[in-house]
Write a protein that holds these residues in place. Structure first.
Motif, mmCIF file in Angstrom:
data_model
loop_
_atom_site.group_PDB
_atom_site.id
_atom_site.type_symbol
_atom_site.label_atom_id
_atom_site.label_comp_id
_atom_site.label_asym_id
_atom_site.label_seq_id
_atom_site.Cartn_x
_atom_site.Cartn_y
_atom_site.Cartn_z
ATOM 1 N N LEU A 1 0.827 -1.201 0.000
ATOM 2 C CA LEU A 1 0.000 0.000 0.000
ATOM 3 C C LEU A 1 0.864 1.254 0.000
ATOM 4 O O LEU A 1 0.382 2.345 -0.305
ATOM 5 N N GLU A 2 2.143 1.079 0.373
ATOM 6 C CA GLU A 2 3.091 2.192 0.416
ATOM 7 C C GLU A 2 3.757 2.457 -0.934
ATOM 8 O O GLU A 2 4.230 3.553 -1.194
ATOM 9 N N GLY A 3 3.823 1.413 -1.786
ATOM 10 C CA GLY A 3 4.622 1.536 -2.998
ATOM 11 C C GLY A 3 6.108 1.482 -2.637
ATOM 12 O O GLY A 3 6.483 1.165 -1.506
ATOM 13 N N ASP A 4 6.967 1.770 -3.589
ATOM 14 C CA ASP A 4 8.417 1.778 -3.347
ATOM 15 C C ASP A 4 9.051 2.885 -4.185
ATOM 16 O O ASP A 4 9.126 2.789 -5.404
ATOM 17 N N MET B 1 -6.253 1.121 8.602
ATOM 18 C CA MET B 1 -7.587 0.783 8.107
ATOM 19 C C MET B 1 -7.595 -0.648 7.565
ATOM 20 O O MET B 1 -8.542 -1.414 7.786
ATOM 21 N N TYR B 2 -6.529 -1.002 6.856
ATOM 22 C CA TYR B 2 -6.373 -2.360 6.317
ATOM 23 C C TYR B 2 -6.387 -3.387 7.454
ATOM 24 O O TYR B 2 -7.063 -4.422 7.377
ATOM 25 N N ILE B 3 -5.640 -3.128 8.524
ATOM 26 C CA ILE B 3 -5.572 -4.036 9.669
ATOM 27 C C ILE B 3 -6.958 -4.228 10.276
ATOM 28 O O ILE B 3 -7.398 -5.360 10.531
ATOM 29 N N LYS B 4 -7.650 -3.134 10.501
ATOM 30 C CA LYS B 4 -8.967 -3.208 11.125
ATOM 31 C C LYS B 4 -9.960 -3.964 10.244
ATOM 32 O O LYS B 4 -10.706 -4.825 10.723
ATOM 33 N N GLU B 5 -9.962 -3.659 8.938
ATOM 34 C CA GLU B 5 -10.907 -4.311 8.036
ATOM 35 C C GLU B 5 -10.590 -5.797 7.871
ATOM 36 O O GLU B 5 -11.494 -6.632 7.838
ATOM 37 N N LEU B 6 -9.297 -6.132 7.774
ATOM 38 C CA LEU B 6 -8.934 -7.540 7.627
ATOM 39 C C LEU B 6 -9.272 -8.325 8.887
ATOM 40 O O LEU B 6 -9.737 -9.463 8.816
ATOM 41 N N ILE C 1 -6.803 -9.590 -2.791
ATOM 42 C CA ILE C 1 -5.777 -10.615 -2.989
ATOM 43 C C ILE C 1 -5.474 -11.339 -1.678
ATOM 44 O O ILE C 1 -5.375 -12.573 -1.629
ATOM 45 N N VAL C 2 -5.323 -10.567 -0.605
ATOM 46 C CA VAL C 2 -5.009 -11.149 0.703
ATOM 47 C C VAL C 2 -6.129 -12.083 1.154
ATOM 48 O O VAL C 2 -5.880 -13.202 1.618
ATOM 49 N N LYS C 3 -7.360 -11.652 1.016
ATOM 50 C CA LYS C 3 -8.493 -12.492 1.406
ATOM 51 C C LYS C 3 -8.514 -13.789 0.599
ATOM 52 O O LYS C 3 -8.759 -14.872 1.147
ATOM 53 N N SER C 4 -8.254 -13.677 -0.704
ATOM 54 C CA SER C 4 -8.242 -14.866 -1.560
ATOM 55 C C SER C 4 -7.170 -15.847 -1.112
ATOM 56 O O SER C 4 -7.410 -17.069 -1.066
ATOM 57 N N ASN C 5 -5.992 -15.345 -0.765
ATOM 58 C CA ASN C 5 -4.898 -16.215 -0.310
ATOM 59 C C ASN C 5 -5.254 -16.922 0.996
ATOM 60 O O ASN C 5 -4.995 -18.126 1.165
ATOM 61 N N ILE C 6 -5.852 -16.183 1.918
ATOM 62 C CA ILE C 6 -6.209 -16.771 3.210
ATOM 63 C C ILE C 6 -7.316 -17.805 3.041
ATOM 64 O O ILE C 6 -7.308 -18.859 3.700
ATOM 65 N N GLU D 1 4.422 2.026 -7.837
ATOM 66 C CA GLU D 1 3.271 2.749 -7.321
ATOM 67 C C GLU D 1 2.572 1.925 -6.243
ATOM 68 O O GLU D 1 2.624 0.686 -6.266
ATOM 69 N N PRO D 2 1.902 2.575 -5.300
ATOM 70 C CA PRO D 2 1.138 1.834 -4.290
ATOM 71 C C PRO D 2 0.070 0.967 -4.953
ATOM 72 O O PRO D 2 -0.562 1.385 -5.926
ATOM 73 N N VAL D 3 -0.117 -0.237 -4.441
ATOM 74 C CA VAL D 3 -1.188 -1.096 -4.938
ATOM 75 C C VAL D 3 -2.507 -0.551 -4.400
ATOM 76 O O VAL D 3 -2.602 -0.205 -3.213
ATOM 77 N N PRO D 4 -3.525 -0.428 -5.233
ATOM 78 C CA PRO D 4 -4.824 0.071 -4.754
ATOM 79 C C PRO D 4 -5.333 -0.722 -3.559
ATOM 80 O O PRO D 4 -5.230 -1.949 -3.525
ATOM 81 N N TYR D 5 -5.888 -0.016 -2.598
ATOM 82 C CA TYR D 5 -6.327 -0.615 -1.341
ATOM 83 C C TYR D 5 -7.270 -1.802 -1.560
ATOM 84 O O TYR D 5 -7.053 -2.892 -1.027
ATOM 85 N N SER D 6 -8.321 -1.593 -2.335
ATOM 86 C CA SER D 6 -9.325 -2.645 -2.537
ATOM 87 C C SER D 6 -8.726 -3.863 -3.230
ATOM 88 O O SER D 6 -9.078 -5.011 -2.926
ATOM 89 N N GLU D 7 -7.791 -3.625 -4.148
ATOM 90 C CA GLU D 7 -7.145 -4.728 -4.865
ATOM 91 C C GLU D 7 -6.285 -5.555 -3.910
ATOM 92 O O GLU D 7 -6.309 -6.785 -3.942
#
Length: 236
Positions: free
Chosen positions: A108-111, A167-172, A127-132, A117-123
């Motif tokens: 989400l930070e990019g490099d 926000m990502y931590i809380k939503e996940l 991906i993380v949910k799909s992996n889990i 570029e930062p990866v879009p939040y929703s994307e």
């Protein structure tokens, strides 16, 4: 994966610059040892640095239990999913405690230096949910008792996108809790006890660097884990 003639399965190196390769030789040898001696772990902890740095024997000292650590600092859901069979399933643990997902949020930070570029939040979250979900399905298929744990709160003001990562931590965490209910799994909520009541603010003095727990932080986690498992008739 490579099936060996010695009765265990090992993982090929990913041949990428990824954290999951860091402990590969160590884990292959240790996994072979457990398979060779026919020892089934009572509890297997698997995840990222939060798991790897946890000195488990300092907090869980039941002499009749075999507790194994398969955490890798820097690991992500993408690569834990790929190594889950060799580092967890083939060892046939009675319970597998999963803690993963915080390193995925780095994207989400990019490099700046790599011009990424930062990866879009929703994307990223999708991906993380799909992996889990795939990890949960692997565990279910192999009849491994999986225990889901929350991500920990952070306090790293130097991050450009700290707000998004919080926000990502809380939503996940909310999603993980829901997934546990849907799949009849135990959910361990470390987050709720590591923040000030009624807030998302990290407690003072419980981390090494605003992310990784120190001894006090791990003591809180150990207590929460023990109490949660006890409510479900499990002793650790």
């Amino acid at each position: 994966m490579i099936s060996t003639n010695e009765g265990y399965t090992r993982l090929e190196y990913f041949s990428e610059d990824v954290a999951a390769d860091k402990n590969r030789k160590e884990f292959d040898i240790k996994n072979h040892t457990l398979c060779y001696t026919n020892q089934r772990p009572d509890f297997l902890f698997i995840g990222d640095s939060i798991t790897e740095y946890w000195e488990l024997n300092a907090y869980f000292r039941n002499s009749d239990q075999l507790i194994i650590n398969r955490g890798i600092a820097g690991d992500t859901t993408k690569y834990l999913k790929k190594r889950f069979y060799v580092d967890a399933v083939q060892l046939k643990p009675k319970y597998c405690i999963l803690g993963i997902g915080i390193n995925d949020s780095i994207e989400l930070e990019g490099d700046y230096w790599k011009k990424l570029e930062p990866v879009p939040y929703s994307e990223k979250l999708k991906i993380v949910k799909s992996n889990i979900i795939e990890i949960i399905q692997q565990a279910k298929k192999e009849k491994i008792m999986l225990i889901l744990t929350s991500l920990l709160p952070i306090n790293i003001p130097i991050l450009r996108y700290e707000r998004e990562r919080k926000m990502y931590i809380k939503e996940l965490n909310e999603w993980l809790m829901e997934m546990a209910k849907m799949n009849n799994l135990i959910f361990v909520n470390y987050y709720a006890t590591m923040t000030f009541p009624g807030t998302d603010k990290l407690l003072d003095g419980i981390t090494y660097d605003g992310l990784h727990p120190n001894a006090k932080g791990y003591q809180i986690m150990a207590t929460v884990l023990k109490n949660t498992l006890k409510k479900n008739g499990i002793r650790i």
